[in-house]
Motif scaffolding. Structure first.
Motif, PDB file in Angstrom:
ATOM      1  N   UNK A  70      -0.132  -1.764  -1.475  1.00  0.00           N
ATOM      2  CA  UNK A  70      -0.832  -3.100  -1.105  1.00  0.00           C
ATOM      3  C   UNK A  70      -1.211  -2.989   0.395  1.00  0.00           C
ATOM      4  N   UNK A  71      -0.112  -2.698   1.196  1.00  0.00           N
ATOM      5  CA  UNK A  71      -0.312  -2.523   2.617  1.00  0.00           C
ATOM      6  C   UNK A  71      -1.544  -1.502   2.862  1.00  0.00           C
ATOM      7  N   UNK A  72      -1.513  -0.534   2.296  1.00  0.00           N
ATOM      8  CA  UNK A  72      -2.395   0.492   2.545  1.00  0.00           C
ATOM      9  C   UNK A  72      -3.788   0.172   2.118  1.00  0.00           C
ATOM     10  N   UNK A  73      -3.768  -0.767   1.175  1.00  0.00           N
ATOM     11  CA  UNK A  73      -5.276  -1.426   0.724  1.00  0.00           C
ATOM     12  C   UNK A  73      -5.751  -2.068   1.767  1.00  0.00           C
ATOM     13  N   UNK A  74      -4.910  -2.791   2.428  1.00  0.00           N
ATOM     14  CA  UNK A  74      -5.358  -3.881   3.537  1.00  0.00           C
ATOM     15  C   UNK A  74      -5.551  -3.134   5.047  1.00  0.00           C
ATOM     16  N   UNK A  75      -4.706  -2.181   5.225  1.00  0.00           N
ATOM     17  CA  UNK A  75      -4.917  -1.259   6.404  1.00  0.00           C
ATOM     18  C   UNK A  75      -4.424   0.139   6.078  1.00  0.00           C
ATOM     19  N   UNK A  76      -5.135   0.984   6.001  1.00  0.00           N
ATOM     20  CA  UNK A  76      -5.000   2.655   5.724  1.00  0.00           C
ATOM     21  C   UNK A  76      -4.387   3.106   6.780  1.00  0.00           C
ATOM     22  N   UNK A  77      -4.759   2.740   7.978  1.00  0.00           N
ATOM     23  CA  UNK A  77      -3.931   3.550   9.180  1.00  0.00           C
ATOM     24  C   UNK A  77      -2.820   3.089   9.657  1.00  0.00           C
ATOM     25  N   UNK A  78      -1.926   2.243   8.908  1.00  0.00           N
ATOM     26  CA  UNK A  78      -0.917   1.848   8.976  1.00  0.00           C
ATOM     27  C   UNK A  78       0.495   2.867   8.786  1.00  0.00           C
ATOM     28  N   UNK A  79       0.795   3.858   9.948  1.00  0.00           N
ATOM     29  CA  UNK A  79       1.833   4.765   9.381  1.00  0.00           C
ATOM     30  C   UNK A  79       3.048   4.402   8.698  1.00  0.00           C
ATOM     31  N   UNK A  80       3.786   3.383   8.911  1.00  0.00           N
ATOM     32  CA  UNK A  80       4.911   2.921   8.303  1.00  0.00           C
ATOM     33  C   UNK A  80       4.442   2.632   6.740  1.00  0.00           C
ATOM     34  N   UNK A  81       3.519   2.414   6.529  1.00  0.00           N
ATOM     35  CA  UNK A  81       3.163   2.021   5.261  1.00  0.00           C
ATOM     36  C   UNK A  81       2.943   3.343   4.264  1.00  0.00           C
ATOM     37  N   UNK A  82       2.249   4.304   5.029  1.00  0.00           N
ATOM     38  CA  UNK A  82       2.381   5.912   4.329  1.00  0.00           C
ATOM     39  C   UNK A  82       3.765   6.282   4.359  1.00  0.00           C
ATOM     40  N   UNK A  83       4.566   6.163   5.332  1.00  0.00           N
ATOM     41  CA  UNK A  83       5.899   6.879   5.026  1.00  0.00           C
ATOM     42  C   UNK A  83       6.731   6.310   4.014  1.00  0.00           C
ATOM     43  N   UNK A  84       6.719   4.989   3.820  1.00  0.00           N
ATOM     44  CA  UNK A  84       7.347   4.122   3.088  1.00  0.00           C
ATOM     45  C   UNK A  84       6.858   4.615   1.726  1.00  0.00           C
ATOM     46  N   UNK A  85       5.819   4.547   1.379  1.00  0.00           N
ATOM     47  CA  UNK A  85       5.148   4.862   0.022  1.00  0.00           C
ATOM     48  C   UNK A  85       5.557   6.373  -0.415  1.00  0.00           C
ATOM     49  N   UNK A  86       5.301   7.433   0.608  1.00  0.00           N
ATOM     50  CA  UNK A  86       5.841   8.726   0.384  1.00  0.00           C
ATOM     51  C   UNK A  86       7.279   8.769  -0.102  1.00  0.00           C
ATOM     52  N   UNK A  87       7.970   7.995   0.798  1.00  0.00           N
ATOM     53  CA  UNK A  87       9.443   8.153   0.311  1.00  0.00           C
ATOM     54  C   UNK A  87       9.688   7.431  -1.174  1.00  0.00           C
ATOM     55  N   UNK A  88       9.218   6.436  -1.283  1.00  0.00           N
ATOM     56  CA  UNK A  88       9.442   5.816  -2.502  1.00  0.00           C
ATOM     57  C   UNK A  88       8.828   6.751  -3.728  1.00  0.00           C
ATOM     58  N   UNK A  89       7.772   7.337  -3.516  1.00  0.00           N
ATOM     59  CA  UNK A  89       7.200   7.974  -4.544  1.00  0.00           C
ATOM     60  C   UNK A  89       8.082   9.386  -4.558  1.00  0.00           C
ATOM     61  N   UNK A  90       8.597   9.841  -3.712  1.00  0.00           N
ATOM     62  CA  UNK A  90       9.632  10.905  -3.625  1.00  0.00           C
ATOM     63  C   UNK A  90      10.779  10.556  -4.782  1.00  0.00           C
ATOM     64  N   UNK A  91      11.232   9.419  -4.428  1.00  0.00           N
ATOM     65  CA  UNK A  91      12.530   8.997  -5.089  1.00  0.00           C
ATOM     66  C   UNK A  91      12.248   8.859  -6.529  1.00  0.00           C
ATOM     67  N   UNK A  92      11.022   8.435  -6.802  1.00  0.00           N
ATOM     68  CA  UNK A  92      10.826   8.216  -8.359  1.00  0.00           C
ATOM     69  C   UNK A  92      10.223   9.356  -8.968  1.00  0.00           C
ATOM     70  N   UNK A  93      10.414  10.534  -8.338  1.00  0.00           N
ATOM     71  CA  UNK A  93      10.048  11.919  -8.873  1.00  0.00           C
ATOM     72  C   UNK A  93       8.634  12.257  -8.813  1.00  0.00           C
ATOM     73  N   UNK A  94       7.642  11.464  -8.152  1.00  0.00           N
ATOM     74  CA  UNK A  94       6.379  11.598  -8.214  1.00  0.00           C
ATOM     75  C   UNK A  94       6.167  12.559  -6.583  1.00  0.00           C
ATOM     76  N   UNK A  95       6.700  13.475  -6.623  1.00  0.00           N
ATOM     77  CA  UNK A  95       6.898  14.324  -5.293  1.00  0.00           C
ATOM     78  C   UNK A  95       5.670  14.838  -4.672  1.00  0.00           C
TER      79      UNK A  95
END
Lengths: 199, 390
Positions: free
Chosen positions: B331-356
């Motif tokens: 949702x954050x990325x949809x509002x601001x695709x250039x927010x680094x913290x959102x990309x980091x959090x998304x990446x780590x969350x996906x990693x942890x749910x197996x979507x590496x």
């Protein structure tokens, strides 16, 4: 009656540490002698003599110092399992500490330490620097540095090394005042890290 | 009943405007002069504290709100310090040192709400409540009186928001007041607001929000519902429910349509919100943090708010939390695709749910957006291992 009993108990409690002295005393870690730390299979060979502080900060944690805990402290965490906090919870009901989970990534260990410090030690200002991969305990690990202002208002620096082995977290940290003491103790701490192995 | 009637009658009358300001008070007698010297020393330490927020714009803004509430002449008596401390608190020492905690700035949502709290603290100062308490303690000669003075020096505790052993809160060491003095300060605080251009009804909202936050905090930890209609033994403040009701009654009814400065407040706090939110989230108080994020996003969640909610859920880390966290970051990325913290959090969350593979994609984007990130090397390794499977 109750009053007298309470007083007696208090007196006994005050006297108890005298008898229990040997068990509660600080330890001594001699140079060159391998020693297992934090009630775990984590073994280090002290490069110089160290003091081991009495009173464990957590079930699977142990603290060493050269000049006293205010000036420098090395903390070993030995095999923290999923569901466990890093340190003993002082107020589980109102201030529970964050826990390691099965899914915690190595890259998230700095955040876990940060949240633990903030919650446990009431730190308002904490900055993480320079988290990078580095071998620890013969496996892929992480090394990171941080700075914070402790509850005594003194800026401190920290450095940590961590690895996840079979889902359990092994970690060592050095915390010391930013001014002078951190740089003075860091070489001795890093020598300990270099000697660390899992038995 | 006859005893109760005047109280109720008083509570339904709007608070009167404050009396003409008499100017700065000077300490009198050896005790007070000694106390002043101690407070001056405290202030010297405070002014050099590493947790002091020195940003000129934020300091000028908060001072502006104080001045708009209490008036320009009174405002001169206060020296304002903003501390990066995630507590709902503010205090003012008798020598004119006002401390505003970042946790307070995170919790109020308008100039009127901030003014209500600052006005309350100024009320204590103007009424010289600390001095009255100090003198009362000094009047006693037995050990118990001194015990009370020493107890007053203990860190300011406020239920679940208490961060104990915190030197910074000891600075306001004489800022513990009796319940009557609290009511008196509430009366003054609303009196200032009634006479200002801000909406005085906001004061009651502050206490209602505090109660809701405490409820959410307790609920998330599986604790009993907190009671707000009781005064806990030894409490220094009136019960929150009583305060909320009294404050609503003390506000001038015809002032209810005034501007509360919510838009200006949001704009001034915007640059600080991510930092203050992060400080709050890392306190590991899921219920309170979740409530605060929801409250801040009442009129539409922003990208930083979605990131904060993602961080909160990812930190708790139940499997369902990780799925939610990934959604919040998206949702954050949809509002601001250039927010680094959102990309980091998304990446780590996906990693942890197996979507590496998807996780690695987001982390790559994070590194592109913030190549000098403190954890760039570590995240880089995670990206490199993504293709190697579990």
């Amino acid at each position: 009656m109750t009053r007298t009993r309470t007083a007696t108990l208090a007196l006994f409690a005050a006297a108890a540490p005298l008898f229990a002295m040997p068990a509660a005393a600080h330890g001594y870690r001699e140079q060159g002698k391998p020693v297992a730390v934090a009630a775990s299979t984590l073994v280090v060979i002290p490069n110089r003599d160290w003091n081991q502080l009495a009173g464990k900060p957590g079930k699977k944690a142990e603290r060493w110092t050269l000049d006293g805990e205010q000036l420098d402290q090395v903390t070993f965490y030995g095999g923290i399992a999923p569901g466990e906090p890093l340190l003993r919870e002082r107020d589980r009901k109102h201030r529970p500490l964050p826990k390691l989970t099965r899914e915690t990534l190595l890259a998230e260990v700095p955040e876990l330490l940060e949240a633990t410090y903030r919650t446990d030690r009431a730190i308002a200002s904490f900055t993480l620097h320079d988290a990078r991969p580095e071998r620890f305990l013969g496996t892929d690990g992480i090394r990171f540095a941080y700075e914070y202002v402790d509850d005594d208002n003194l800026p401190r620096r920290g450095e940590a090394h961590a690895a996840l082995v079979k889902g359990q977290l092994y970690m060592a940290t050095l915390d010391a005042p930013r001014l002078h003491y951190f740089d003075r103790v860091a070489p001795s701490y890093r020598a300990l890290i270099d000697s660390a192995t899992l038995r | 009943m006859p005893v109760l009637a005047p109280v109720l009658a008083a509570a339904t009358t709007p608070a009167p405007p404050p009396p003409p300001y008499t100017g700065a008070y000077q300490p009198q007698g050896v005790d007070e002069i000694g106390l002043w010297k101690e407070m001056d020393e405290d202030e010297r330490v405070l002014a050099n504290s590493p947790v002091l927020i020195r940003d000129e714009a934020l300091n000028a803004y908060v001072r502006g709100v104080l001045c708009a509430t209490v008036g320009a002449d009174r405002c001169k008596a206060a020296r304002l310090y903003i501390l990066r401390t995630p507590l709902f608190n503010a205090n003012m020492a008798p020598n004119g040192t006002m401390r505003v905690f970042s946790g307070l700035l995170l919790r109020v949502r308008s100039e009127a709400e901030l003014g209500a709290v600052l006005g309350h603290e100024f009320g204590h100062f103007e009424q010289r409540h600390s001095l009255a308490a100090f003198k009362a303690h000094r009047a006693g000669t037995d050990v118990l009186s001194w015990g009370a003075v020493l107890a007053g020096m203990l860190p300011y505790a406020q239920g679940a928001y208490s961060l104990r052993n915190m030197q910074i809160s000891i600075y306001g060491r004489l800022s513990r007041f009796s319940r009557d003095q609290e009511r008196d300060a509430d009366l003054h605080g609303i009196g200032y607001l009634n006479g200002s251009a801000l909406r005085p009804q906001a004061a009651s909202v502050v206490w209602q929000n505090v109660m809701t936050e405490a409820e959410r905090s307790a609920a998330a930890r599986g604790q009993a519902h907190p009671r707000f209609d009781r005064i806990p033994f030894f409490a220094s403040h009136p019960a929150d429910a009583e305060r909320a009701a009294t404050m609503a009654a003390l506000a001038r009814p015809d002032a209810a349509t005034r501007d509360d400065g919510a838009a200006r407040y949001a704009a001034a706090l915007a640059p600080w919100l991510p930092l203050f939110l992060d400080d709050q989230i890392k306190l590991n108080d899921f219920g309170a943090s979740d409530y605060l994020i929801g409250m801040l996003g009442e009129h539409g969640a922003t990208a930083p708010l979605w990131v904060a909610r993602g961080d909160l859920y990812r930190a708790r880390g139940y499997p369902r939390d990780l799925v939610s966290a990934a959604e919040f970051y998206a949702n954050a990325i949809a509002l601001d695709p250039n927010l680094p913290e959102a990309q980091r959090g998304l990446g780590l969350s996906l990693f942890k749910t197996g979507r590496r593979a998807e996780g690695a994609e987001a982390l790559r984007r994070y590194l592109q957006l913030k190549p000098a990130a403190p954890d760039a090397a570590m995240i880089g390794m995670l990206v490199a291992t993504a293709g190697q499977g579990q």
